[in-house]
Design an enzyme around this catalytic site. Structure first.
Site, PDB file in Angstrom:
ATOM      1  N   TRP A  28      -8.784  12.969   1.729  1.00 46.14           N
ATOM      2  CA  TRP A  28      -8.037  14.094   1.185  1.00 46.14           C
ATOM      3  C   TRP A  28      -7.137  13.721   0.013  1.00 46.14           C
ATOM      4  CZ3 TRP A  28      -3.272  12.115   1.761  1.00 46.14           C
ATOM      5  CH2 TRP A  28      -3.023  11.301   2.866  1.00 46.14           C
ATOM      6  N   LYS A  31     -19.275  15.615   3.147  1.00 47.85           N
ATOM      7  CA  LYS A  31     -18.307  16.078   4.144  1.00 47.85           C
ATOM      8  C   LYS A  31     -16.902  15.735   3.649  1.00 47.85           C
ATOM      9  CE  LYS A  31     -16.141  14.456   7.594  1.00 47.85           C
ATOM     10  NZ  LYS A  31     -14.880  15.261   7.475  1.00 47.85           N
ATOM     11  N   SER A  68     -10.214   4.982   5.825  1.00 48.02           N
ATOM     12  CA  SER A  68      -9.553   3.874   6.502  1.00 48.02           C
ATOM     13  C   SER A  68     -10.554   2.831   6.977  1.00 48.02           C
ATOM     14  CB  SER A  68      -8.751   4.388   7.695  1.00 48.02           C
ATOM     15  OG  SER A  68      -9.628   4.778   8.746  1.00 48.02           O
ATOM     16  N   TYR A 105     -22.373   3.517  13.703  1.00 44.88           N
ATOM     17  CA  TYR A 105     -23.328   4.630  13.682  1.00 44.88           C
ATOM     18  C   TYR A 105     -24.651   4.197  13.056  1.00 44.88           C
ATOM     19  CZ  TYR A 105     -19.096   7.523  14.359  1.00 44.88           C
ATOM     20  OH  TYR A 105     -17.922   8.071  14.821  1.00 44.88           O
ATOM     21  N   GLU A 109     -15.570   2.075   0.902  1.00 43.82           N
ATOM     22  CA  GLU A 109     -14.361   1.781   0.128  1.00 43.82           C
ATOM     23  C   GLU A 109     -13.203   2.124   1.045  1.00 43.82           C
ATOM     24  OE1 GLU A 109     -11.003   2.274  -1.353  1.00 43.82           O
ATOM     25  OE2 GLU A 109     -11.810   4.001  -2.416  1.00 43.82           O
ATOM     26  N   CYS A 163      -5.138   4.271  -1.763  1.00 42.65           N
ATOM     27  CA  CYS A 163      -5.560   2.994  -1.195  1.00 42.65           C
ATOM     28  C   CYS A 163      -5.194   1.830  -2.106  1.00 42.65           C
ATOM     29  CB  CYS A 163      -7.062   3.001  -0.922  1.00 42.65           C
ATOM     30  SG  CYS A 163      -8.051   3.591  -2.304  1.00 42.65           S
ATOM     31  N   GLU A 220      -1.276  -0.850   6.152  1.00 48.70           N
ATOM     32  CA  GLU A 220      -1.334   0.186   5.134  1.00 48.70           C
ATOM     33  C   GLU A 220      -0.538   1.398   5.606  1.00 48.70           C
ATOM     34  OE1 GLU A 220      -4.621   2.162   2.199  1.00 48.70           O
ATOM     35  OE2 GLU A 220      -5.141   2.042   4.319  1.00 48.70           O
TER      36      GLU A 220
END
Length: 496
Positions: free
Chosen positions: A166, A190, A244, A254, A266, A301, A400
């Site tokens: 976001w 997504k 993250s 997955y 990333e 980030c 972080e």
């Protein structure tokens, strides 16, 4: 920057209406009927009801992307034709720049000046750049024996699942979607559940620009549901994720549990910003350090969250950063005078406050900020925060935070600075301030980071790759190198 007043942005915000339906196979789809409220961190008000995607919607979007790839025109178009559509997308994004900037500002709290002047500029340039690159990529014909012909071609990888966060909802979507489309892939995007509206607008604009149905699909939903369904889907060939490190690990699992799809990550960062006594301009270095950590509310980030300063200049530099933090105007994201807006939501604000509390408990010294502000607005605002006397083992120096919180650490020699800079599980970015050319080269090589800035921060353009080392991920966004994520090398050996 566009000359629009605060009152005018407020008026436009009240008039803004964005459908929260998924965008699948070139059309809006309400999905199963389940929805959630998209809430603005600016004031806690509901922006829209957004279709909440589950496995069924992901299946539909992937099926549309698979049809478009296997039997549709997009992968079979001449590269120049694909590039023309991407350039047209850029043109339509420019035409609707104000609307898109407003959506970004409202859904994630970014100041409207940054949303319009930085976020939208970046995504427009990204689609235009990859559109212009599309027909300039070349294959190889290695020299082989006289009676053979060897060809090495780059083939589009197939269906790409792109999961983006976001904090830069359009920029990061563009960094994934544009090179994938240029390569001839189809995409299921997504967006974060915190920032779906701008991504939905992007999907509709792409269709309006002439992208065939199914080539770009946008499915809303949260990570544990829609994100997991996309990560596990056997018809997704490549999964590109920004977010993250913890969630990046899930996508690797997955892939292992499904079709061994390629996963390009990333991830997080804890970027060091090293200031040496021979920096060309200490005031400029301090001002840039403050700008870097407070820009975008620290929700980056690459944010230079660890300021490493030589002990001989530590107080001078820290005081300059503190002074700038106290001067920074925190306020309504729709006010063009605002320099720092709202954090993305109440849950994230609480997580950042937890880190601040941990810093105090562990003995770091709070120089300024540290508290919530503008609470009466109903929004999620935090004061710009600076800690010094931070030890390397403290949470402030290791984890972080993803907020406007700066940790100042000191060192006595260059070897210690490099050791402190690399003492992190992350390796996304770093910076160094020095006037010595040899030092700049030697330290840049020694820093374990995907990007190193010298005497600047957050500079660069689309010609250079972006990505991390260590637990900051793999693969690269931006530049021609990004195409590598979305193509497969094929060797054809012809006996003459």
């Amino acid at each position: 920057m566009l000359d629009v007043t605060h009152d005018e942005w407020l008026r436009r915000a009240k008039a803004l209406e964005v459908s929260g339906a998924h965008h699948i196979d070139g059309a809006d789809e309400p999905g199963s009927g389940a929805s959630y409220a998209a809430v603005s961190p600016r004031d806690g008000q509901v922006l829209a009801q957004v279709a909440d995607g589950c496995a069924a919607e992901v299946d539909a979007a992937v099926a549309a992307a698979r049809r478009a790839f296997d039997s549709g025109p997009w992968p079979r178009l001449a590269p120049a034709e694909r590039g023309g559509v991407l350039v047209r997308i850029a043109e339509l994004l420019e035409e609707r720049r104000e609307e898109l900037a407003l959506a970004v500002s409202l859904e994630m709290g970014k100041p409207i000046t940054d949303a319009y002047g930085i976020e939208l500029r970046a995504v427009i340039n990204t689609f235009r750049w990859y559109g212009q690159l599309a027909d300039k990529l070349t294959d190889e014909s290695p020299r082989s024996a006289p009676d053979t012909l060897a060809l090495v071609t780059r083939e589009p990888a197939g269906v790409v699942g792109a999961v983006v966060p976001w904090n830069f909802p359009l920029t990061l979507a563009g960094w994934k979607v544009a090179p994938a489309l240029a390569a001839g892939c189809t995409v299921v995007l997504k967006p974060s559940e915190n920032s779906p509206l701008s991504a939905l607008l992007l999907g509709r604009i792409a269709t309006e620009a002439g992208l065939p149905p199914g080539v770009l699909n946008v499915v809303n939903g949260d990570g544990p549901t829609a994100g997991q369904a996309l990560g596990l889907h056997p018809d997704v060939d490549v999964l590109a994720f920004t977010g993250s490190t913890a969630v990046g690990r899930h996508f690797l699992r997955y892939a292992a549990d499904s079709n061994l799809k390629r996963v390009r990550l990333e991830l997080g960062g804890k970027s060091p910003n090293i200031i040496l006594p021979d920096a060309p301009d200490l005031e400029q270095a301090a001002a840039t350090a403050a700008w870097g950590i407070f820009f975008n509310q620290g929700e980056m980030c690459t944010a230079p969250s660890r300021l490493l300063v030589h002990s001989s200049i530590a107080e001078q530099v820290t005081e300059a950063v503190v002074r700038r933090a106290r001067e920074l105007r925190v306020g309504d994201p729709l006010d063009p005078a605002t320099e720092m807006g709202a954090l993305v939501g109440e849950g994230h604000l609480e997580r950042v406050q937890d880190h601040i509390g941990a810093g105090l408990a562990e003995g770091a010294r709070l120089r300024t900020g540290g508290s919530r502000t503008l609470e009466s607005t109903g929004g999620s605002y935090l004061q710009p925060t600076v800690f010094d006397e931070v030890a390397p083992g403290m949470r402030l120096a290791r984890e972080e935070i993803f907020g406007p919180v700066l940790s100042v650490l000191t060192f006595d020699d260059l070897e210690e600075a490099v050791r402190l800079a690399n003492a992190t599980e992350y390796g996304l970015a770093a910076a160094l301030w020095t006037s010595d050319l040899s030092t700049a080269h030697r330290v840049s090589r020694a820093l374990k980071a995907g990007t190193v800035w010298v005497n600047c921060y957050e500079e660069g353009d689309l010609t250079v790759p972006f990505g991390g080392m260590k637990q900051s991920g793999n693969g690269r966004d931006k530049s021609a190198h990004a195409i590598e994520k979305y193509t497969e090398l094929k060797t054809t050996w012809i006996q003459l």
